[in-house]
Design a protein around this motif. Structure first.
Motif, mmCIF file in Angstrom:
data_model
loop_
_atom_site.group_PDB
_atom_site.id
_atom_site.type_symbol
_atom_site.label_atom_id
_atom_site.label_comp_id
_atom_site.label_asym_id
_atom_site.label_seq_id
_atom_site.Cartn_x
_atom_site.Cartn_y
_atom_site.Cartn_z
ATOM 1 N N ARG A 215 -14.698 21.365 9.430
ATOM 2 C CA ARG A 215 -15.542 21.741 10.578
ATOM 3 C C ARG A 215 -16.222 20.516 11.195
ATOM 4 O O ARG A 215 -16.456 20.468 12.391
ATOM 5 C CB ARG A 215 -16.602 22.762 10.158
ATOM 6 N N ASP A 216 -16.532 19.547 10.349
ATOM 7 C CA ASP A 216 -17.210 18.341 10.832
ATOM 8 C C ASP A 216 -16.247 17.240 11.267
ATOM 9 O O ASP A 216 -16.671 16.110 11.523
ATOM 10 C CB ASP A 216 -18.174 17.831 9.756
ATOM 11 N N GLY A 217 -14.957 17.565 11.346
ATOM 12 C CA GLY A 217 -13.997 16.636 11.930
ATOM 13 C C GLY A 217 -13.196 15.782 10.972
ATOM 14 O O GLY A 217 -12.399 14.948 11.404
ATOM 15 N N PHE A 218 -13.362 15.963 9.666
ATOM 16 C CA PHE A 218 -12.603 15.169 8.701
ATOM 17 C C PHE A 218 -11.241 15.803 8.468
ATOM 18 O O PHE A 218 -11.073 17.007 8.628
ATOM 19 C CB PHE A 218 -13.380 15.051 7.384
ATOM 20 N N SER A 219 -10.266 14.985 8.085
ATOM 21 C CA SER A 219 -8.923 15.515 7.847
ATOM 22 C C SER A 219 -8.372 15.010 6.514
ATOM 23 O O SER A 219 -8.871 14.041 5.946
ATOM 24 C CB SER A 219 -7.986 15.126 8.993
ATOM 25 N N ILE B 35 0.838 -1.209 0.000
ATOM 26 C CA ILE B 35 0.000 0.000 0.000
ATOM 27 C C ILE B 35 0.868 1.252 0.000
ATOM 28 O O ILE B 35 2.088 1.169 0.091
ATOM 29 C CB ILE B 35 -0.969 0.028 1.211
ATOM 30 N N ILE B 36 0.232 2.385 -0.075
ATOM 31 C CA ILE B 36 0.924 3.670 0.048
ATOM 32 C C ILE B 36 1.136 3.899 1.538
ATOM 33 O O ILE B 36 0.179 4.071 2.286
ATOM 34 C CB ILE B 36 0.075 4.791 -0.591
ATOM 35 N N ARG B 37 2.373 3.865 1.958
ATOM 36 C CA ARG B 37 2.677 3.932 3.397
ATOM 37 C C ARG B 37 2.997 5.363 3.811
ATOM 38 O O ARG B 37 4.120 5.695 4.167
ATOM 39 C CB ARG B 37 3.827 2.994 3.728
ATOM 40 N N ASN B 38 2.002 6.178 3.792
ATOM 41 C CA ASN B 38 2.146 7.567 4.211
ATOM 42 C C ASN B 38 1.420 7.718 5.545
ATOM 43 O O ASN B 38 0.201 7.520 5.622
ATOM 44 C CB ASN B 38 1.542 8.486 3.148
ATOM 45 N N GLN B 39 2.166 8.059 6.570
ATOM 46 C CA GLN B 39 1.623 8.139 7.921
ATOM 47 C C GLN B 39 0.397 9.044 7.999
ATOM 48 O O GLN B 39 -0.626 8.664 8.571
ATOM 49 C CB GLN B 39 2.709 8.640 8.873
ATOM 50 N N ARG B 40 0.489 10.228 7.429
ATOM 51 C CA ARG B 40 -0.628 11.182 7.510
ATOM 52 C C ARG B 40 -1.881 10.659 6.803
ATOM 53 O O ARG B 40 -2.998 10.846 7.277
ATOM 54 C CB ARG B 40 -0.206 12.526 6.929
ATOM 55 N N LYS B 41 -1.685 9.998 5.669
ATOM 56 C CA LYS B 41 -2.828 9.490 4.915
ATOM 57 C C LYS B 41 -3.470 8.288 5.615
ATOM 58 O O LYS B 41 -4.697 8.159 5.627
ATOM 59 C CB LYS B 41 -2.403 9.144 3.492
ATOM 60 N N ILE B 42 -2.662 7.444 6.187
ATOM 61 C CA ILE B 42 -3.191 6.295 6.945
ATOM 62 C C ILE B 42 -3.965 6.791 8.159
ATOM 63 O O ILE B 42 -5.097 6.356 8.415
ATOM 64 C CB ILE B 42 -2.048 5.339 7.355
ATOM 65 N N LEU B 43 -3.363 7.722 8.902
ATOM 66 C CA LEU B 43 -4.054 8.255 10.085
ATOM 67 C C LEU B 43 -5.323 9.008 9.694
ATOM 68 O O LEU B 43 -6.348 8.908 10.388
ATOM 69 C CB LEU B 43 -3.112 9.164 10.879
ATOM 70 N N ALA B 44 -5.290 9.732 8.574
ATOM 71 C CA ALA B 44 -6.485 10.457 8.120
ATOM 72 C C ALA B 44 -7.604 9.474 7.781
ATOM 73 O O ALA B 44 -8.777 9.727 8.104
ATOM 74 C CB ALA B 44 -6.157 11.324 6.909
ATOM 75 N N THR B 45 -7.273 8.361 7.174
ATOM 76 C CA THR B 45 -8.298 7.369 6.814
ATOM 77 C C THR B 45 -8.975 6.818 8.060
ATOM 78 O O THR B 45 -10.210 6.736 8.122
ATOM 79 C CB THR B 45 -7.668 6.239 5.972
ATOM 80 N N ILE B 46 -8.185 6.475 9.060
ATOM 81 C CA ILE B 46 -8.748 5.966 10.320
ATOM 82 C C ILE B 46 -9.573 7.069 10.996
ATOM 83 O O ILE B 46 -10.708 6.839 11.429
ATOM 84 C CB ILE B 46 -7.630 5.443 11.242
ATOM 85 N N HIS B 47 -8.995 8.241 11.081
ATOM 86 C CA HIS B 47 -9.687 9.372 11.713
ATOM 87 C C HIS B 47 -10.998 9.692 10.995
ATOM 88 O O HIS B 47 -12.021 9.970 11.637
ATOM 89 C CB HIS B 47 -8.767 10.597 11.722
ATOM 90 N N ASN B 48 -10.989 9.656 9.664
ATOM 91 C CA ASN B 48 -12.189 9.990 8.898
ATOM 92 C C ASN B 48 -13.291 8.950 9.088
ATOM 93 O O ASN B 48 -14.476 9.303 9.079
ATOM 94 C CB ASN B 48 -11.848 10.180 7.424
ATOM 95 N N ALA B 49 -12.924 7.703 9.288
ATOM 96 C CA ALA B 49 -13.941 6.688 9.604
ATOM 97 C C ALA B 49 -14.583 7.010 10.951
ATOM 98 O O ALA B 49 -15.804 6.884 11.114
ATOM 99 C CB ALA B 49 -13.314 5.300 9.616
ATOM 100 N N GLN B 50 -13.776 7.461 11.893
ATOM 101 C CA GLN B 50 -14.310 7.854 13.199
ATOM 102 C C GLN B 50 -15.196 9.090 13.067
ATOM 103 O O GLN B 50 -16.244 9.183 13.712
ATOM 104 C CB GLN B 50 -13.154 8.092 14.174
ATOM 105 N N ALA B 51 -14.797 10.036 12.213
ATOM 106 C CA ALA B 51 -15.620 11.226 11.983
ATOM 107 C C ALA B 51 -16.949 10.838 11.332
ATOM 108 O O ALA B 51 -17.997 11.388 11.683
ATOM 109 C CB ALA B 51 -14.864 12.237 11.111
ATOM 110 N N ALA B 52 -16.927 9.899 10.404
ATOM 111 C CA ALA B 52 -18.160 9.433 9.760
ATOM 112 C C ALA B 52 -19.086 8.779 10.789
ATOM 113 O O ALA B 52 -20.308 8.985 10.748
ATOM 114 C CB ALA B 52 -17.840 8.462 8.631
ATOM 115 N N GLN B 53 -18.508 8.024 11.713
ATOM 116 C CA GLN B 53 -19.315 7.430 12.783
ATOM 117 C C GLN B 53 -19.943 8.520 13.654
ATOM 118 O O GLN B 53 -21.091 8.419 14.060
ATOM 119 C CB GLN B 53 -18.458 6.520 13.671
#
Length: 187
Positions: free
Chosen positions: A155-159, A88-106
């Motif tokens: 504003r809604d918590g996505f990164s 995969i694309i091993r970019n720390q910021r992008k991996i963390l953003a994906t996890i964080h954005n799933a939490q924001a969607a929840q």
């Protein structure tokens, strides 16, 4: 047999032709599909879409098929596993953003009682927005709409979603009507 007229970016290889013919610009209204596309667009930032689309299967495996609840539950061990995954694309910021954005969607689902797809479509008043350019013209990297959407997402918590990523997501998901753009560059 009639061949389809595709823009130059869609003629790079078979995967790009398939993407253009069956995915790009077709309106998506499914939480899972939109979250996957949203995440892939974030992974694209600074890279080519061709490269990201080539890694789509590996990213799906790594991120639990982009199931929002499963991605949101990923922890530090999962993050470390993902950072070691060479497929995969091993970019720390992008991996963390994906996890964080799933939490924001929840969080959106809990607070507003709407799914990710409904939330996204509300950002464009629930209808595909007109293309900002005429047929054959190149789509701009960002627009007033993509800036507004990016600001609301933040504003809604996505990164990880600036105006350029937002524009690409809006075009790819059919929230901006780009299918009329026969020869346009990918957003």
């Amino acid at each position: 047999m009639t061949s389809k007229k595709r823009p130059t970016w869609a003629e790079q290889n078979d995967k790009m032709r398939e993407y253009y013919d069956h995915y790009w610009g077709f309106p998506l209204h499914n939480d899972h599909q939109l979250f996957e596309l949203f995440s892939l667009e974030i992974f694209q930032a600074g890279l080519s879409w061709n490269g990201v689309w080539q890694k789509r299967a590996a990213l799906r495996r790594a991120f639990a098929d982009f199931q929002i609840n499963r991605v949101a539950a990923m922890d530090h061990d999962d993050f470390l596993r993902l950072m070691r995954n060479r497929s995969i694309i091993r970019n720390q910021r992008k991996i963390l953003a994906t996890i964080h954005n799933a939490q924001a969607a929840q969080q959106i689902k809990r607070q507003r009682r709407i799914g990710f797809a409904e939330y996204c479509w509300q950002l464009v008043d629930n209808i595909p927005q007109p293309s900002p350019v005429g047929e054959g013209e190149d789509l701009p990297p960002q627009t007033v709409l993509s800036k507004r959407v990016s600001q609301q997402l933040h504003r809604d918590g996505f990164s990880g979603v600036g105006p350029v990523v937002a524009m690409s997501f809006l075009c790819a998901s059919g929230m901006i009507d780009v299918r009329q753009q026969k020869n346009s560059k990918k957003c």
